[in-house]
Design an enzyme around this catalytic site. Structure first.
Site, PDB file in Angstrom:
ATOM      1  N   HIS A   1       0.848  -1.210   0.000  1.00 39.99           N
ATOM      2  CA  HIS A   1       0.000   0.000   0.000  1.00 39.99           C
ATOM      3  C   HIS A   1       0.881   1.256   0.000  1.00 39.99           C
ATOM      4  CE1 HIS A   1      -2.949  -2.819   2.175  1.00 39.99           C
ATOM      5  NE2 HIS A   1      -3.585  -2.480   1.079  1.00 39.99           N
TER       6      HIS A   1
ATOM      7  N   LYS B   1     -14.567  -9.542   5.413  1.00 39.55           N
ATOM      8  CA  LYS B   1     -13.192 -10.092   5.470  1.00 39.55           C
ATOM      9  C   LYS B   1     -12.782 -10.480   6.898  1.00 39.55           C
ATOM     10  CE  LYS B   1     -10.437  -8.496   1.532  1.00 39.55           C
ATOM     11  NZ  LYS B   1      -9.243  -7.713   1.128  1.00 39.55           N
TER      12      LYS B   1
ATOM     13  N   ARG C   1      -1.986  -5.491  -9.163  1.00 38.90           N
ATOM     14  CA  ARG C   1      -0.786  -6.336  -9.042  1.00 38.90           C
ATOM     15  C   ARG C   1      -0.702  -7.378 -10.137  1.00 38.90           C
ATOM     16  NH1 ARG C   1      -2.136  -8.457  -3.377  1.00 38.90           N
ATOM     17  NH2 ARG C   1      -4.164  -8.183  -4.343  1.00 38.90           N
TER      18      ARG C   1
ATOM     19  N   SER D   1      -2.144  -8.295   2.615  1.00 43.13           N
ATOM     20  CA  SER D   1      -2.376  -8.250   4.061  1.00 43.13           C
ATOM     21  C   SER D   1      -2.601  -9.655   4.616  1.00 43.13           C
ATOM     22  CB  SER D   1      -3.570  -7.347   4.372  1.00 43.13           C
ATOM     23  OG  SER D   1      -3.340  -6.060   3.854  1.00 43.13           O
TER      24      SER D   1
HETATM   25  N1  COA Z   1       0.686  -4.011  -3.087  1.00 41.48           N
HETATM   26  C1  COA Z   1       0.524  -5.134  -2.425  1.00 41.48           C
HETATM   27  N2  COA Z   1      -0.657  -5.559  -1.948  1.00 41.48           N
HETATM   28  C2  COA Z   1      -1.739  -4.805  -2.154  1.00 41.48           C
HETATM   29  C3  COA Z   1      -1.631  -3.610  -2.827  1.00 41.48           C
HETATM   30  C4  COA Z   1      -0.362  -3.214  -3.302  1.00 41.48           C
HETATM   31  N3  COA Z   1      -0.184  -2.090  -3.969  1.00 41.48           N
HETATM   32  N4  COA Z   1      -2.858  -3.084  -2.901  1.00 41.48           N
HETATM   33  C5  COA Z   1      -3.682  -3.940  -2.280  1.00 41.48           C
HETATM   34  N5  COA Z   1      -3.007  -4.971  -1.819  1.00 41.48           N
HETATM   35  C6  COA Z   1      -3.561  -6.160  -1.184  1.00 41.48           C
HETATM   36  C7  COA Z   1      -4.191  -5.884   0.136  1.00 41.48           C
HETATM   37  O1  COA Z   1      -3.294  -6.082   1.185  1.00 41.48           O
HETATM   38  C8  COA Z   1      -5.336  -6.870   0.149  1.00 41.48           C
HETATM   39  O2  COA Z   1      -4.901  -8.101   0.648  1.00 41.48           O
HETATM   40  P1  COA Z   1      -5.948  -9.108   1.322  1.00 41.48           P
HETATM   41  O3  COA Z   1      -6.976  -9.444   0.308  1.00 41.48           O
HETATM   42  O4  COA Z   1      -5.073 -10.228   1.681  1.00 41.48           O
HETATM   43  O5  COA Z   1      -6.545  -8.400   2.511  1.00 41.48           O
HETATM   44  C9  COA Z   1      -5.706  -7.057  -1.320  1.00 41.48           C
HETATM   45  O6  COA Z   1      -4.582  -6.609  -2.029  1.00 41.48           O
HETATM   46  C10 COA Z   1      -6.866  -6.239  -1.758  1.00 41.48           C
HETATM   47  O7  COA Z   1      -6.935  -5.148  -0.914  1.00 41.48           O
HETATM   48  P2  COA Z   1      -7.470  -3.691  -1.084  1.00 41.48           P
HETATM   49  O8  COA Z   1      -6.835  -2.995  -2.200  1.00 41.48           O
HETATM   50  O9  COA Z   1      -7.333  -3.087   0.249  1.00 41.48           O
HETATM   51  O10 COA Z   1      -8.894  -3.919  -1.499  1.00 41.48           O
HETATM   52  P3  COA Z   1     -10.021  -4.640  -0.747  1.00 41.48           P
HETATM   53  O11 COA Z   1     -10.459  -5.732  -1.652  1.00 41.48           O
HETATM   54  O12 COA Z   1      -9.675  -5.013   0.625  1.00 41.48           O
HETATM   55  O13 COA Z   1     -11.059  -3.472  -0.647  1.00 41.48           O
HETATM   56  C11 COA Z   1     -12.687  -1.888  -1.511  1.00 41.48           C
HETATM   57  C12 COA Z   1     -11.712  -3.026  -1.769  1.00 41.48           C
HETATM   58  C13 COA Z   1     -12.786  -1.483  -0.072  1.00 41.48           C
HETATM   59  C14 COA Z   1     -12.206  -0.724  -2.322  1.00 41.48           C
HETATM   60  C15 COA Z   1     -14.042  -2.391  -2.057  1.00 41.48           C
HETATM   61  O14 COA Z   1     -14.359  -3.611  -1.447  1.00 41.48           O
HETATM   62  C16 COA Z   1     -15.149  -1.384  -1.785  1.00 41.48           C
HETATM   63  O15 COA Z   1     -15.210  -0.362  -2.406  1.00 41.48           O
HETATM   64  N6  COA Z   1     -16.071  -1.717  -0.855  1.00 41.48           N
HETATM   65  C17 COA Z   1     -17.177  -0.863  -0.470  1.00 41.48           C
HETATM   66  C18 COA Z   1     -18.510  -1.440  -0.944  1.00 41.48           C
HETATM   67  C19 COA Z   1     -18.679  -1.156  -2.396  1.00 41.48           C
HETATM   68  O16 COA Z   1     -18.818  -0.031  -2.803  1.00 41.48           O
HETATM   69  N7  COA Z   1     -18.653  -2.235  -3.210  1.00 41.48           N
HETATM   70  C20 COA Z   1     -18.678  -2.081  -4.672  1.00 41.48           C
HETATM   71  C21 COA Z   1     -20.007  -1.981  -5.253  1.00 41.48           C
HETATM   72  S1  COA Z   1     -20.993  -3.396  -5.006  1.00 41.48           S
END
Ligand code: COA
Length: 164
Positions: free
Chosen positions: A18, A42, A92, A130
């Site tokens: 991140h 999650k 990624r 994560s």
């Molecule tokens: N490098 C390495 N790892 C990364 C990274 C990077 N640059 N960016 C993200 N990651 C990892 C994170 O650690 C995470 O790992 P995990 O799955 O093991 O926890 C994974 O990639 C994805 O994480 P993240 O980018 O934080 O996204 P998320 O899937 O946790 O969250 C939201 C996504 C919050 C943006 C999305 O779910 C959301 O908008 N939710 C709100 C409800 C909504 O509007 N839904 C859509 C319409 S239905």
């Protein structure tokens, strides 16, 4: 021109992956909001308060990060309420791409002004997540090279049931 962007995620916990993206965007945008999704689906290890604390600590040196907020709603709702039209995401792998494109299309349908700005992480961060970090610590491995020091300490405390 001042472009406001929102960088959403679960940040459970914030990793160097991140921070790699944050490092890139702080060089481009001068008003950045980090939005932490509560994401009970999650089953986060860290409470929302802990995730805010860890994220704020890890990003305090970046002057263009104006706010770290939490949300428990649709991303488009929080983007609208913050008056932000640009979402930052990291891609990624090709799997991330499929997921992001889908999310973008759904979000765009609900909030037509919305645009997505995606970044590729540096290769050294492209395999960090994560969940992997949590799993390594749970089984006694070291994650020093994947997370900031404060998160490393917090993870160790968490698995020893010590308040962070
Ligand atoms: N490098 C390495 N790892 C990364 C990274 C990077 N640059 N960016 C993200 N990651 C990892 C994170 O650690 C995470 O790992 P995990 O799955 O093991 O926890 C994974 O990639 C994805 O994480 P993240 O980018 O934080 O996204 P998320 O899937 O946790 O969250 C939201 C996504 C919050 C943006 C999305 O779910 C959301 O908008 N939710 C709100 C409800 C909504 O509007 N839904 C859509 C319409 S239905």
């Amino acid at each position: 021109m001042k472009i406001k962007v929102i960088y959403p995620g679960t940040f459970d916990p914030i990793t160097l992956g991140h921070l790699d993206i944050i490092n890139k965007i702080t060089k481009i945008f001068d008003f950045i909001v980090i939005a932490i999704f509560e994401n009970t689906k999650k089953k986060p290890l860290f409470s929302i308060k802990e995730r805010i604390k860890l994220t704020k600590t890890a990003t305090k040196k970046f002057k263009t990060i104006k706010k770290v907020i939490t949300f428990n709603s649709l991303l488009v709702q929080i983007a609208k309420s913050e008056n932000i039209n640009y979402i930052i995401r990291g891609i990624r792998t090709s799997l991330d791409f499929e997921y992001e494109l889908n999310m973008f299309n759904i979000n765009k349908k609900m909030y037509p002004k919305l645009e997505n700005i995606s970044f590729f992480p540096s290769p050294k961060c492209s395999y960090i997540s994560s969940s992997l970090v949590k799993e390594i610590v749970r089984y006694g491995g070291s994650v020093k090279s994947y997370v900031p020091k404060s998160v490393h300490l917090a993870l160790i405390k968490k698995y020893r049931n010590i308040p962070i």
